[in-house]
Design a protein around this motif. Structure first.
Motif, PDB file in Angstrom:
ATOM      1  N   ILE A  11     -47.352   7.809  -5.846  1.00 48.57           N
ATOM      2  CA  ILE A  11     -48.006   9.340  -5.096  1.00 48.57           C
ATOM      3  C   ILE A  11     -49.354   9.906  -5.989  1.00 48.57           C
ATOM      4  CG2 ILE A  11     -47.245  11.394  -4.646  1.00 48.57           C
ATOM      5  CD1 ILE A  11     -44.510  10.623  -4.138  1.00 48.57           C
ATOM      6  N   LEU A  73     -40.414   7.403   4.933  1.00 47.91           N
ATOM      7  CA  LEU A  73     -41.196   8.345   4.644  1.00 47.91           C
ATOM      8  C   LEU A  73     -41.230   9.312   5.953  1.00 47.91           C
ATOM      9  CD1 LEU A  73     -44.656   5.890   4.206  1.00 47.91           C
ATOM     10  CD2 LEU A  73     -43.249   7.203   2.445  1.00 47.91           C
ATOM     11  N   TYR A 125     -36.583   4.360  -2.026  1.00 45.90           N
ATOM     12  CA  TYR A 125     -37.331   5.836  -2.128  1.00 45.90           C
ATOM     13  C   TYR A 125     -37.373   6.460  -1.006  1.00 45.90           C
ATOM     14  CZ  TYR A 125     -38.353   4.039  -6.803  1.00 45.90           C
ATOM     15  OH  TYR A 125     -38.198   3.759  -8.149  1.00 45.90           O
ATOM     16  N   VAL A 127     -39.771   9.810   0.882  1.00 50.71           N
ATOM     17  CA  VAL A 127     -40.770  10.749   0.416  1.00 50.71           C
ATOM     18  C   VAL A 127     -40.911  11.758   1.791  1.00 50.71           C
ATOM     19  CG1 VAL A 127     -43.132  10.914  -0.062  1.00 50.71           C
ATOM     20  CG2 VAL A 127     -41.763   9.151  -1.024  1.00 50.71           C
ATOM     21  N   TYR A 192     -48.887  18.282  -3.729  1.00 49.22           N
ATOM     22  CA  TYR A 192     -49.857  16.941  -3.433  1.00 49.22           C
ATOM     23  C   TYR A 192     -50.959  17.366  -3.740  1.00 49.22           C
ATOM     24  CZ  TYR A 192     -51.062  12.733  -1.289  1.00 49.22           C
ATOM     25  OH  TYR A 192     -51.681  11.735  -0.954  1.00 49.22           O
ATOM     26  N   TYR A 205     -44.871  17.705  -1.552  1.00 49.43           N
ATOM     27  CA  TYR A 205     -43.914  16.693  -1.331  1.00 49.43           C
ATOM     28  C   TYR A 205     -42.889  16.760  -2.005  1.00 49.43           C
ATOM     29  CZ  TYR A 205     -44.951  14.484  -5.802  1.00 49.43           C
ATOM     30  OH  TYR A 205     -45.204  14.197  -7.165  1.00 49.43           O
ATOM     31  N   THR A 207     -39.451  13.785  -3.363  1.00 50.61           N
ATOM     32  CA  THR A 207     -39.063  12.429  -3.235  1.00 50.61           C
ATOM     33  C   THR A 207     -37.945  12.238  -3.864  1.00 50.61           C
ATOM     34  OG1 THR A 207     -39.760  10.154  -3.992  1.00 50.61           O
ATOM     35  CG2 THR A 207     -40.317  11.754  -5.528  1.00 50.61           C
TER      36      THR A 207
END
Length: 211
Positions: A11, A73, A125, A127, A192, A205, A207
């Motif tokens: 990221i 995402l 993951y 996000v 971000y 963001y 995560t």
């Protein structure tokens, strides 16, 4: 066991390249590109359909050392028009905050399901990137219909999460089933990028890692 991917590093590299995105597909492509450059021996697949559930589409699947790293995402924006360098970004207004929170948690649930069904699973993951800072705050009403799904900063999501009994069929359409999470997932929002000083000018963001 050491993670195969350092998502925070990915990221950080992404934000050096792009501050803002046209769409979720735009974000998906750029993040996949960053990962491929960082791990050139990895296989990177978009919208991958696993054998155990062909109707499932994994946003990004990284295969490294024969191990699976699925990545899901979400890019939900507040409508606005931004100029970054010489490029103009006309962002859509993604309302339905309640449903979008549900869908992010469903992404976590989906990766937990992959973990259960794929022996090659290493880590996964999720996000969520947004310029709508209301996601980071507590719901305005204590008894709101999506209280279980709220992604306010500092929350921890685990166990069975469901709509309030007051939620209408229209609100829950295609999202009726409760979310069942086996792990515990803290919600910690981070900055971000800052585009300008308006209420739509900062992107944040969150995560989560599934392991």
């Amino acid at each position: 066991m050491k993670n195969l991917i350092n998502m925070e590093d990915m990221i950080n590299q992404l934000r050096q390249k792009r501050k803002i995105f046209v769409s979720e597909a735009d974000l998906q492509l750029e993040l996949a590109w960053i990962i491929k450059n960082a791990y050139p021996d990895a296989k990177v697949r978009l919208e991958y359909c696993p054998v155990f559930e062909p109707n499932m589409h994994i946003d990004i699947l990284v295969i490294m050392n024969n191990k699976w790293i699925p990545i899901e995402l979400k890019y939900k924006t507040k409508g606005c028009c931004k100029q970054v360098d010489d490029e103009v970004f006309n962002l859509k207004n993604h309302s339905a905050k309640d449903v979008n929170c549900y869908l992010y948690l469903k992404d976590i649930q989906r990766i937990e399901r992959i973990k259960e069904n794929v022996s090659e699973f290493s880590e996964g993951y999720t996000v969520f990137l947004t310029n709508d800072l209301s996601y980071t705050k507590h719901p305005m009403k204590a008894d709101c219909i999506y209280k279980d799904f709220s992604l306010e900063n500092g929350a921890v999501k685990t166990g069975r999460l469901d709509w309030s009994a007051k939620a209408s069929a229209g609100t829950k359409k295609n999202c009726e089933k409760p979310i069942e999470l086996k792990g515990e997932y803290p919600v910690q929002w981070k900055e971000y990028a800052k585009i300008d000083e308006t209420d739509t000018g900062m992107l944040v963001y969150v995560t989560n890692q599934i392991h």
